[in-house]
Every structure is written in C-alpha cells, then in structure tokens.
Design an enzyme around this catalytic site. Structure first.
Site: not given
Ligand code: NAP
Ligand code: MG
Length: 500
Positions: A189, A264, A298, A396
């Site tokens: 997804k 991650e 990230c 963050e």
């Molecule tokens: P996010 O809101 O946590 O979303 C990540 C993914 O999870 C999206 O596909 C999101 O879907 C999905 N999601 C949201 N709620 C969910 C639930 N209840 N159950 C299952 N899946 C769910 O993060 P983001 O805003 O997209 O990205 C930013 C974050 O990612 C930052 O905190 C960053 O540090 C972290 N990140 C970490 C890495 C690493 O390698 N460690 C790399 C990149 C990003 P939708 O957004 O489509 O609702």
C-alpha cells in the site's frame, strides 16, 4: 478519509488521469467504487484520481497473493528466475527513467534532480536483490556423525507492506525487491499522497515476468486500506515505513496474531560539528543533511550540534547559504527545494515554526515564502540557541527546519546527541580520526556518517535503534526479514530408538 478522498468536479477534468489499482494481475477500481484525488504540490491542482481501496480490496489482494504463493507455484519458481524478474524490473525503470522521475516530482514536489537519483537507486535496489536471490543459502550443521542437521531458508509467505510519501518508488523498491528475492508474494500500500509512480511501475510487472497475484498494489488511506492489511489473517509479515505513531498502531494490531513486524520509523538525528572540521564542508553538510528532499527525510540531520568555538560563525554562514537555496516547482531543473507534499504537511510544519519562534532564535527563514501564489512551500529555516529539551529539538518535524544546539566538548556532544527517544541516524564532522571513531561508537543510531550525511548504499543495512524501529532493510539484512529458518534433522542410525 482525508482531503485527498473527496473526488469532486476535478475528476471530470480531462487533464486528471484516472488510475486503477493492481490486484491479481488486473488494473481495477475499488470494490466500493470510491476514489480519492492526487495533487501536484507545486500548483495544488488535482492531477489524478485513484481507487480508495478498503477491506474488501485488501482481502481480494491477499487472497490473490496466497493463491500465487501456495497454489500457482511462486514458491517453486527458481531463485535464478526470480532474480531475472528483478533484473527486468530494474531495466524497465532505467529505460523509463525520465518519465518515472517526472511523475515522481509531479506527485511529490521534490526537485527533478533528486527524483532522477531516486529512480537510479530504485533500479539498483532491484538489481542488488536480483543478484542476492541466488545467494540465499541454508547451512549444514556440525552435529554428531549419526545425523545430518540442516537449516533451510524458506519464504515467510504473503508480505504486507506499507510505505510513506517521501521516497515513493524507492521505498517500494526497498520492500518489493527483498520480498521477491526471498520468494514471498506481496501486497503493498503506497501512501495516499503519492501512489502514482508505483502504479505506473505496476504496468511493467507482467512484461517483467511477474505472474498474477505475486505483487499487488492496493491504493487507499491508512485506516481504510492499511489497517485491514495489517489485520488480515492471510498476511504473515508486515513491513512498515512511516511515523512512530502509526508504527505503534501496527505493532498492537499485529500482536493479535503474533504476526512478524519490521518497522522503519522516524528520527530526530544529530549532525555533530566539531571545531576542527573542514568549515565549508561542514556548513554544506548541515544544510544538505537537513534540507534535502525539503527536509522530508526520516534520517534528516535536523538537530545540528555545533562546538562553541565555531558556533556563531557557523550559524551566520549556514543562514547566509540557506537564504540562497532556490525554491520552486520540482520540474524546474534549477530548483533545489520544492514544495512540501501536502497542505496538511505544510500546515504541520508551519505549526512547528510558530513553536520554534517561542522556543529559540531565528537565523533564517521561518515562514511560508511570499513569492508563490500556489504551492505548499516552506522556507528553509534555521533556529539557534535551541535547548535539546525544546519541542523543535525532540519532535520530528519532517520539513526544512534545522535546530542548532551548542556544545562544549566531546562528552557534551555525545550526551546531547543521544538525548532523544529516536535512534535512526547521526553524523559527526571532524578531522581527528580518533575522536571520530570514539563518537561513532558512543552514538545510539542505526547509521552514523563521518564527514557526510545522507548518502546510503543498497549493500549496507538501514534501520533504527530505540524508537526509530527495528529490523533492517537493504543489504543481506533486508532479505532476512522475509525468511523463515527450518531445522531438518536426518537420522543416519538404522536403529535409533533403543529407549523402550
Ligand atoms: P505515516 O502517516 O505514518 O504513514 C505511513 C504509511 O502508513 C502511509 O501509507 C499511511 O497511509 C499508512 N497508515 C496510516 N495509518 C495507518 C494505520 N492505522 N494502519 C496501517 N497503515 C496506516 O507517515 P507519513 O506521513 O506517510 O511519512 C512520514 C513519516 O515516515 C515520518 O515520521 C518519517 O520519519 C517516516 N519515515 C521513515 C523512514 C525510515 O526509513 N525509517 C523512511 C521514510 C519515512 P496514508 O498516509 O495513505 O493514510
Ligand atoms: Mg499519512
């Protein structure tokens, strides 16, 4: 459903492309017929609609992935053949590099030059795991002579994969490539903000030799499509990249079935500058470490720790350079920083700018730039005299916001650097090799750079300590997440049981 869900009049516009998701080898709409809108962050205009997948679509995709794995024989496809498929996926990305890069920039806002690097990295990731597929060996163990003991490596089965919006096609590669190398099938997804590049790549799956059901792409938001994927009984393993907040939800949900999870998550990574570092490189390294990809990284080095004797000079030089960073639409080749991915993210970052003004002093930026009528831009911002306990030093932000913190000596730097719940990344800048390695050893982080920050290679492990998650992606570590280990005991004693 978020703002992206309300597909209104714009969906009828001829410029708006209608995408479908990819399940069991077919491009299809959501079972419920709902769609959501996808935007160009530089114009705020709708560029596409995608199916808003839900539990029924997830179930369809997981069943297809189970059938492909158990009944259609993906399990039996040789490692050589799986490797060839991965190489063909890499070839398709390389052949359509500019097209994929433009689509990535259009959808995410990031500078085109960065998207081009991302496409190269994504292709390299498929190549790496294409090669690794044939090097996943079991072991023969040195047990006593009347037995042979083997350790077989087997794919876990159907993998559920959830990725964020900051590096869409690259994050998909980090998930799909090792899963296929291990012999798993997958349901992935993408983030609702940035599903387009992966859906475009899905057009290449069949030609690359992927049988129906082996990789399925379900679009939709987190609660609608992500949560049912995590909860589905047919999914054996969840690989997630995203926020710590959602990571916790996923772990709780997966606990019900004791499902394997790798996470991650985010970070608040220290970028440490000692006064003996090369000054010009250090200033560039601080800016690049925080502002690359608009700070939506990230591993962003958003806590910049500077030794007191160069502190003032460093802030002045960094602020002067930050003001010269060229903001603009990602498709403009001269752009060095694009808009943030969404209005929601822009507003979130703007909220931290307000908090930062009350917690620290401002050296550069600090707001939304005035020169654009449209687009979710934020100025590259530098706060200084930040206390490490401040909100802008602990949370963050995921935008172009740097918090500069002074330190006195090595011990002080290490103490401040580790005083965070996170532990994804860190960097240290010095010409003293002894100091560099002492600091490397003392930092609690999954990756530590010396005299650089951000580049990473597919061969090396990536992942966090502490609240930045667990499990490692990339390298041979990445494939471990998708493998089970089976012990086989072969008896060689013709009358083994003389007990009764
Ligand atoms: P996010 O809101 O946590 O979303 C990540 C993914 O999870 C999206 O596909 C999101 O879907 C999905 N999601 C949201 N709620 C969910 C639930 N209840 N159950 C299952 N899946 C769910 O993060 P983001 O805003 O997209 O990205 C930013 C974050 O990612 C930052 O905190 C960053 O540090 C972290 N990140 C970490 C890495 C690493 O390698 N460690 C790399 C990149 C990003 P939708 O957004 O489509 O609702
Ligand atoms: Mg989200």
């Amino acid at each position: 459903m978020t703002s992206a869900a309300r597909a209104g009049g714009a969906a009828q516009n001829a410029d708006v492309r209608r995408y479908q998701m990819y399940i069991d080898g077919q491009f299809i709409d959501a079972a419920g017929g709902e769609t959501f809108e996808v935007f160009d962050p530089s114009t705020e205009g709708v560029i596409a609609t995608c199916p808003a997948g839900g539990a029924e679509d997830v179930d369809h995709a997981v069943r297809a992935a189970q059938r492909a794995f158990y009944d259609d024989g993906w399990r039996g496809v040789s490692a050589q053949d799986r490797g060839r498929i991965l190489f063909r996926l890499a070839e398709r990305i390389r052949a359509r590099r500019s097209e994929f890069a433009e689509l990535e920039t259009l959808n995410s806002g990031k500078p085109i030059v960065e998207s081009e690097y991302d496409m190269d990295d994504a292709a390299t990731c498929y190549e790496y795991y294409g090669g690794l597929a044939t090097k996943i060996n079991g072991e023969v163990l040195p047990v006593p002579a009347d037995a042979i003991a083997l350790a077989l490596r087997e794919p876990v089965g159907v993998a559920g994969q959830i990725i964020p919006w900051n590096y869409p096609l690259l994050m998909a590669a980090w998930k799909i490539a090792p899963a296929l190398a291990a012999g798993c099938t997958a349901v992935i997804k993408p983030a609702e903000q940035t599903p387009l590049s992966l859906l475009e790549l899905a057009r290449e799956f069949e030609a690359a030799g992927l049988p129906p059901g082996v990789v399925n792409v379900v679009t939709g938001d987190g609660p609608g499509a992500g949560a049912p994927l995590v909860a589905h009984r047919g999914v054996r393993k969840i690989a997630f990249t995203g926020s710590a907040e959602v990571g916790k939800l996923i772990m709780r949900s997966a606990a019900d079935q004791l499902k394997r999870v790798s996470l991650e998550l985010g970070g608040k990574s220290p970028n440490i500058f000692f006064s003996d570092a090369d000054f010009e490189n250090a200033v560039d390294g601080a800016l690049f470490g925080t502002f690359v990809n608009q700070g939506e990284v990230c591993s962003a080095g958003s806590r910049v720790l500077v030794q007191r004797d160069i502190y003032r000079k460093f802030i002045d030089a960094a602020a002067a350079k930050a003001r010269t960073i060229r903001l603009g639409p990602g498709l403009d080749r001269d752009t060095r920083m694009g808009p943030l991915v969404s209005a929601e993210q822009r507003d979130r970052v703007a909220g931290y700018l307000r908090i930062g003004r009350s917690e620290a002093k401002l050296a550069a930026g600090g707001g939304v730039p005035a020169q654009f009528d449209k687009g979710w831009y934020v100025e590259p911002t530098i706060f200084y005299d930040v206390d490490n306990s401040a909100t802008i030093a602990q949370e963050e932000i995921f935008g172009p916001v740097m918090s500069v913190i002074p330190f006195t000596d090595e011990a002080d730097a290490i103490r401040i650097a580790n005083a965070t719940p996170y532990g994804l990344a860190a960097a240290v800048w010095t010409r003293d090799i002894f100091k560099a390695f002492r600091v490397v050893k003392a930092l609690e982080a999954g990756i530590v750079w010396v005299n650089h920050m951000q580049p990473t290679f597919v061969e090396a492990p990536w992942g966090g300590y502490k609240a930045s998650g667990f499990g490692r992606e990339l390298g041979h570590w990445g494939v471990e997440e998708y493998l089970e280990t089976k012990q086989v005991f072969i008896n060689l004693d013709e009358k083994p049981i003389g007990w009764y």
